[in-house]
Design a protein around this motif. Structure first.
Motif, PDB file in Angstrom:
ATOM      1  N   ARG A 213      -0.922   8.674  38.974  1.00 26.28           N
ATOM      2  CA  ARG A 213       0.137   8.413  39.953  1.00 26.28           C
ATOM      3  C   ARG A 213       0.145   9.453  41.054  1.00 26.28           C
ATOM      4  NH1 ARG A 213       4.928   6.986  35.574  1.00 26.28           N
ATOM      5  NH2 ARG A 213       4.270   4.820  35.160  1.00 26.28           N
ATOM      6  N   LYS A 215      -2.459  11.064  42.198  1.00 25.96           N
ATOM      7  CA  LYS A 215      -3.569  10.737  43.091  1.00 25.96           C
ATOM      8  C   LYS A 215      -3.211   9.565  43.990  1.00 25.96           C
ATOM      9  CE  LYS A 215      -7.326  12.393  40.113  1.00 25.96           C
ATOM     10  NZ  LYS A 215      -8.533  11.990  39.341  1.00 25.96           N
ATOM     11  N   GLU A 216      -2.581   8.548  43.420  1.00 25.11           N
ATOM     12  CA  GLU A 216      -2.193   7.386  44.220  1.00 25.11           C
ATOM     13  C   GLU A 216      -1.167   7.771  45.278  1.00 25.11           C
ATOM     14  OE1 GLU A 216      -0.828   4.534  41.415  1.00 25.11           O
ATOM     15  OE2 GLU A 216      -2.858   3.901  40.801  1.00 25.11           O
ATOM     16  N   THR A 217      -0.212   8.644  44.884  1.00 22.25           N
ATOM     17  CA  THR A 217       0.802   9.098  45.849  1.00 22.25           C
ATOM     18  C   THR A 217       0.157   9.887  46.972  1.00 22.25           C
ATOM     19  OG1 THR A 217       2.444   9.210  44.076  1.00 22.25           O
ATOM     20  CG2 THR A 217       2.936  10.403  46.111  1.00 22.25           C
ATOM     21  N   ALA A 219      -2.973   9.688  47.989  1.00 22.58           N
ATOM     22  CA  ALA A 219      -3.744   8.754  48.819  1.00 22.58           C
ATOM     23  C   ALA A 219      -2.826   7.942  49.717  1.00 22.58           C
ATOM     24  CB  ALA A 219      -4.581   7.832  47.931  1.00 22.58           C
ATOM     25  N   TYR A 220      -1.663   7.532  49.184  1.00 30.20           N
ATOM     26  CA  TYR A 220      -0.717   6.755  49.980  1.00 30.20           C
ATOM     27  C   TYR A 220      -0.146   7.592  51.120  1.00 30.20           C
ATOM     28  CZ  TYR A 220       3.465   4.103  51.211  1.00 30.20           C
ATOM     29  OH  TYR A 220       4.455   3.439  51.893  1.00 30.20           O
ATOM     30  N   ASP A 221       0.216   8.858  50.782  1.00 26.47           N
ATOM     31  CA  ASP A 221       0.744   9.750  51.830  1.00 26.47           C
ATOM     32  C   ASP A 221      -0.290   9.990  52.916  1.00 26.47           C
ATOM     33  OD1 ASP A 221       3.080   9.878  50.438  1.00 26.47           O
ATOM     34  OD2 ASP A 221       2.633  11.789  49.451  1.00 26.47           O
ATOM     35  N   LYS A 223      -2.752   7.995  53.773  1.00 28.12           N
ATOM     36  CA  LYS A 223      -2.878   6.762  54.545  1.00 28.12           C
ATOM     37  C   LYS A 223      -1.693   6.600  55.488  1.00 28.12           C
ATOM     38  CE  LYS A 223      -3.673   1.800  53.976  1.00 28.12           C
ATOM     39  NZ  LYS A 223      -2.615   1.396  54.914  1.00 28.12           N
ATOM     40  N   GLU A 224      -0.488   6.973  54.995  1.00 25.60           N
ATOM     41  CA  GLU A 224       0.702   6.864  55.835  1.00 25.60           C
ATOM     42  C   GLU A 224       0.609   7.801  57.033  1.00 25.60           C
ATOM     43  OE1 GLU A 224       4.264   7.620  53.717  1.00 25.60           O
ATOM     44  OE2 GLU A 224       5.548   6.702  55.239  1.00 25.60           O
ATOM     45  N   ASP A 227      -1.777   6.284  59.461  1.00 31.79           N
ATOM     46  CA  ASP A 227      -1.132   5.159  60.136  1.00 31.79           C
ATOM     47  C   ASP A 227      -0.146   5.650  61.186  1.00 31.79           C
ATOM     48  OD1 ASP A 227      -2.590   3.461  58.592  1.00 31.79           O
ATOM     49  OD2 ASP A 227      -0.986   3.098  57.127  1.00 31.79           O
TER      50      ASP A 227
END
Length: 331
Positions: A213, A215-217, A219-221, A223-224, A227
């Motif tokens: 989780r 790592k996913e967070t 990666a999401y941050d 990407k955000e 963006d």
């Protein structure tokens, strides 16, 4: 590729009988040497029958017993400490995988208020057959020294929902069906993680899942952020385009006015030139000024003086011509 297929009843029946008294001991970290495990086990537990301890891999060992009662006594312990490390015990199964724990464990189930006449292995195992596989009565239940409650060791599947009560009834040909609801209480149920398939914890405190989780967070941050940067760049580009359009709108009327003024000035110059053509030759501004400077206005007196001066000069020239002539005569 050649293939061999067994019947399920053979694979899980006759073949599994060979290992029906086998326990798998799992260490969370790398296990101690097999000789140290054997010596420590011998000191902790005394055995009447024979047993064998073998190494499976760096984390798992197998314990095979010849006597059923000794097999159950060891398995019911669930955890044994060897060389300062915990060895988790689970019953071997044909579905055993070295990197996964089997979601089956023995637990104590309490039956408070069970009628005293039913404190018997034959009746208790029928009551608990829908919950799991009954294994044994505790000492007080077997000796009938605790009439208020029965206590039974049952092997249950940790992935299945808990059965909280069982309806117990009786009937015969002469009396209608009647009975009561027997409440079940579980004691010290092992936790099982569905994600990493390990005993001892659940998904709420699974370290493997937490790292995933995280790592996913991350990666999401990331990407955000990308963006947001792309959105900001796009907004800046749109703002710049809007400003350019606004500037172009403001400049266009000015250019039109300038063009109109230029056209009007050119028209005025053309009209002025036409007027000058009518009155005589037109000179450019600089040439006209130079011409005016070079022109001398002659008065009548100056004209007369100039005329007299020219006559005098002509007369002087004639005299000079006469004086410069020399004639020689022969004597």
């Amino acid at each position: 590729m050649p293939a061999v297929i067994f019947k399920s009843r053979v694979y899980y029946g006759i073949m599994a009988e060979e290992c029906k008294r086998t326990i798998v001991g799992r260490f969370l970290k790398q296990r101690p040497q097999i000789d140290k495990i054997r010596s420590s086990f011998r000191e902790l537990i005394s055995m009447k029958g024979s047993y064998k301890i073998g190494a499976y891999d760096n984390h798992n060992v197998s314990l095979d017993f010849s006597i059923e009662e000794e097999f159950k006594n060891v398995w019911f312990r669930r955890v044994i400490e060897i060389e300062g490390m915990q060895m988790w015990l689970q019953k071997w199964s044909p579905d055993f995988k070295p990197k996964e724990d089997i979601p089956v464990a023995p637990v104590w189930i309490l039956l408070p208020g069970l009628p005293f006449n039913m404190h018997n292995w034959h009746y208790v195992k029928q009551i608990l057959s829908s919950v799991g596989t009954p294994l044994a009565l505790d000492v007080a239940t077997a000796s009938k020294t605790r009439p208020s409650m029965a206590k039974v060791r049952v092997e249950i599947d940790l992935l299945k929902p808990r059965i909280e009560s069982v309806w117990v009834g009786n009937e015969d040909e002469n009396s209608p069906l009647k009975g009561f609801t027997q409440k079940l209480e579980y004691e010290a149920i092992l936790k099982y993680c569905k994600h990493c398939k390990k005993l001892g914890h659940n998904m709420l405190n699974c370290r493997v899942l937490e790292r995933l989780r995280a790592k996913e967070t991350l990666a999401y941050d990331g990407k955000e952020v990308v963006d947001n940067l792309e959105g900001a760049q796009l907004n800046n580009k749109e703002s710049a385009n809007a400003n350019e359009m606004e500037i172009a709108k403001n400049i266009q009327p000015t250019l039109v006015d300038t063009q109109v003024n230029t056209n009007e000035n050119a028209k005025d110059q053309e009209e002025e030139a036409e007027k000058n053509n009518d009155s005589g030759p037109v000179l450019e501004c600089g040439q006209a000024q130079n011409k005016l400077k070079s022109v001398k206005v002659k008065s009548p007196c100056m004209a007369e003086r100039t005329k007299n001066k020219k006559k005098k000069n002509n007369k002087t020239k004639k005299m000079l011509k006469k004086k410069s002539t020399v004639i020689f005569k022969l004597v």
